[in-house]
Design an enzyme around this catalytic site. Structure first.
Site, mmCIF file in Angstrom:
data_model
loop_
_atom_site.group_PDB
_atom_site.id
_atom_site.type_symbol
_atom_site.label_atom_id
_atom_site.label_comp_id
_atom_site.label_asym_id
_atom_site.label_seq_id
_atom_site.Cartn_x
_atom_site.Cartn_y
_atom_site.Cartn_z
ATOM 1 N N GLY A 174 0.835 -1.192 0.000
ATOM 2 C CA GLY A 174 0.000 0.000 0.000
ATOM 3 C C GLY A 174 0.866 1.237 0.000
ATOM 4 O O GLY A 174 2.055 1.176 0.327
ATOM 5 N N CYS A 215 5.954 -0.502 7.357
ATOM 6 C CA CYS A 215 5.613 0.724 6.642
ATOM 7 C C CYS A 215 6.813 1.147 5.807
ATOM 8 O O CYS A 215 7.943 1.138 6.293
ATOM 9 C CB CYS A 215 5.253 1.826 7.632
ATOM 10 S SG CYS A 215 4.790 3.385 6.840
ATOM 11 N N LEU A 216 6.558 1.513 4.571
ATOM 12 C CA LEU A 216 7.649 1.938 3.689
ATOM 13 C C LEU A 216 8.326 3.199 4.221
ATOM 14 O O LEU A 216 9.468 3.479 3.863
ATOM 15 C CB LEU A 216 7.121 2.165 2.268
ATOM 16 C CG LEU A 216 6.599 0.897 1.571
ATOM 17 C CD1 LEU A 216 5.945 1.256 0.236
ATOM 18 C CD2 LEU A 216 7.710 -0.121 1.372
ATOM 19 N N GLN A 243 2.971 9.872 1.830
ATOM 20 C CA GLN A 243 4.316 9.296 1.910
ATOM 21 C C GLN A 243 5.246 9.789 0.799
ATOM 22 O O GLN A 243 6.459 9.639 0.909
ATOM 23 C CB GLN A 243 4.231 7.761 1.858
ATOM 24 C CG GLN A 243 3.568 7.173 3.093
ATOM 25 C CD GLN A 243 3.437 5.665 2.975
ATOM 26 O OE1 GLN A 243 2.490 5.173 2.379
ATOM 27 N NE2 GLN A 243 4.393 4.933 3.526
ATOM 28 N N HIS A 254 -4.360 1.538 7.824
ATOM 29 C CA HIS A 254 -2.980 2.054 7.876
ATOM 30 C C HIS A 254 -2.808 3.226 6.897
ATOM 31 O O HIS A 254 -2.206 4.252 7.250
ATOM 32 C CB HIS A 254 -2.043 0.890 7.527
ATOM 33 C CG HIS A 254 -0.584 1.212 7.424
ATOM 34 N ND1 HIS A 254 0.371 0.642 8.251
ATOM 35 C CD2 HIS A 254 0.102 2.010 6.569
ATOM 36 C CE1 HIS A 254 1.568 1.103 7.909
ATOM 37 N NE2 HIS A 254 1.441 1.924 6.883
ATOM 38 N N GLU A 255 -3.368 3.095 5.697
ATOM 39 C CA GLU A 255 -3.211 4.159 4.686
ATOM 40 C C GLU A 255 -4.035 5.397 5.030
ATOM 41 O O GLU A 255 -3.571 6.530 4.833
ATOM 42 C CB GLU A 255 -3.606 3.648 3.296
ATOM 43 C CG GLU A 255 -2.863 2.419 2.795
ATOM 44 C CD GLU A 255 -1.363 2.468 2.929
ATOM 45 O OE1 GLU A 255 -0.806 3.578 3.059
ATOM 46 O OE2 GLU A 255 -0.725 1.406 2.929
ATOM 47 N N HIS A 310 -2.219 7.473 7.392
ATOM 48 C CA HIS A 310 -1.218 8.339 6.749
ATOM 49 C C HIS A 310 -1.861 9.640 6.262
ATOM 50 O O HIS A 310 -1.286 10.720 6.410
ATOM 51 C CB HIS A 310 -0.581 7.641 5.540
ATOM 52 C CG HIS A 310 0.542 6.706 5.867
ATOM 53 N ND1 HIS A 310 1.671 7.096 6.562
ATOM 54 C CD2 HIS A 310 0.748 5.396 5.559
ATOM 55 C CE1 HIS A 310 2.504 6.060 6.676
ATOM 56 N NE2 HIS A 310 1.961 5.014 6.080
HETATM 57 O O1 GNR Z 1 3.971 -2.692 2.633
HETATM 58 C C1 GNR Z 1 3.276 -2.554 3.646
HETATM 59 N N1 GNR Z 1 2.945 -3.656 4.380
HETATM 60 C C2 GNR Z 1 2.031 -3.645 5.421
HETATM 61 C C3 GNR Z 1 1.961 -4.769 6.226
HETATM 62 C C4 GNR Z 1 1.059 -4.829 7.266
HETATM 63 C C5 GNR Z 1 0.217 -3.770 7.489
HETATM 64 C C6 GNR Z 1 0.277 -2.636 6.693
HETATM 65 C C7 GNR Z 1 1.184 -2.582 5.658
HETATM 66 S S1 GNR Z 1 1.224 -1.175 4.648
HETATM 67 C C8 GNR Z 1 2.875 -1.206 4.084
HETATM 68 C C9 GNR Z 1 3.096 -0.156 3.000
HETATM 69 C C10 GNR Z 1 2.950 1.222 3.603
HETATM 70 O O2 GNR Z 1 3.778 1.756 4.262
HETATM 71 N N2 GNR Z 1 1.820 1.832 3.394
HETATM 72 O O3 GNR Z 1 1.609 3.032 3.938
HETATM 73 NI NI NI Z 2 2.779 3.072 5.757
#
Ligand code: GNR
Ligand code: NI
Length: 167
Positions: free
Chosen positions: A46, A91-92, A51, A133-134, A137
């Site tokens: 995601g 998270c990236l 980001q 999660h997104e 952000h």
């Molecule tokens: O790549 C991602 N893996 C992930 C694994 C478990 C819960 C959420 C994520 S999102 C993350 C990519 C990211 O940072 N999205 O904002």
């Molecule tokens: Ni993230």
């Protein structure tokens, strides 16, 4: 298409609140393409526009291993949540850190797709977690905010050290 740089925690730009998209036009579709390319290039499931330092409410997600199920969410809103679900999140913007966070297990989300058409989706488990999660952000939140102060401090120190070494 272009790969964009991903902001790293604790970059203060990750704290901005993204603004709703008023019209899904070609510029927004270009952003969506760049975000998908950036997400796939970084091996994420995601990516939120926040980001890559774009303060607009745009999210891309693909939890399929074959990179064949890209989903786009413009102006996503969670209208219903139920249950709890915990998975180790990454998270990236917080590379190398994986921690469990409690989320809703099932959500209903309303959003616009890349053509500006409204849709509704009921999502569960990993997809539901990823959407939550997104959207965090887009609201300036990062998953480490849910961890203890001690863990947050350790993560910040570790990433700041990596950042210094990379310069
Ligand atoms: O790549 C991602 N893996 C992930 C694994 C478990 C819960 C959420 C994520 S999102 C993350 C990519 C990211 O940072 N999205 O904002
Ligand atoms: Ni993230």
């Amino acid at each position: 298409m272009a790969l964009r740089d991903i902001l790293r925690y604790p970059d203060p730009r990750l704290r901005k609140t993204a603004q709703p998209v008023l019209r899904v036009d070609d510029a927004v579709r270009g952003l969506i393409r760049d975000m998908a390319e950036t997400m796939y290039g970084a091996r994420g499931i995601g990516l939120a526009a926040t980001q890559i330092d774009v303060a607009q409410r745009v999210v891309v997600i693909d939890i399929s291993p074959e990179h064949k199920a890209l989903r786009t969410f413009v102006n996503p809103v969670i209208v219903r949540s139920e249950g709890t679900y915990e998975v180790e999140e990454g998270c990236l913007s917080v590379p190398g850190i994986y921690e469990e966070v409690e989320r809703a297990q099932k959500i209903e989300v309303h959003a616009l797709d890349a053509d500006g058409r409204p849709f509704e989706l009921v999502a569960e488990d990993l997809l539901a977690v990823c959407i939550q999660h997104e959207i965090d952000h887009l609201d300036g939140k990062v998953f480490v905010d849910y961890l203890s102060r001690l863990k947050q401090q350790r993560i910040r120190k570790k990433l700041e050290k990596h950042q210094r070494l990379a310069m």
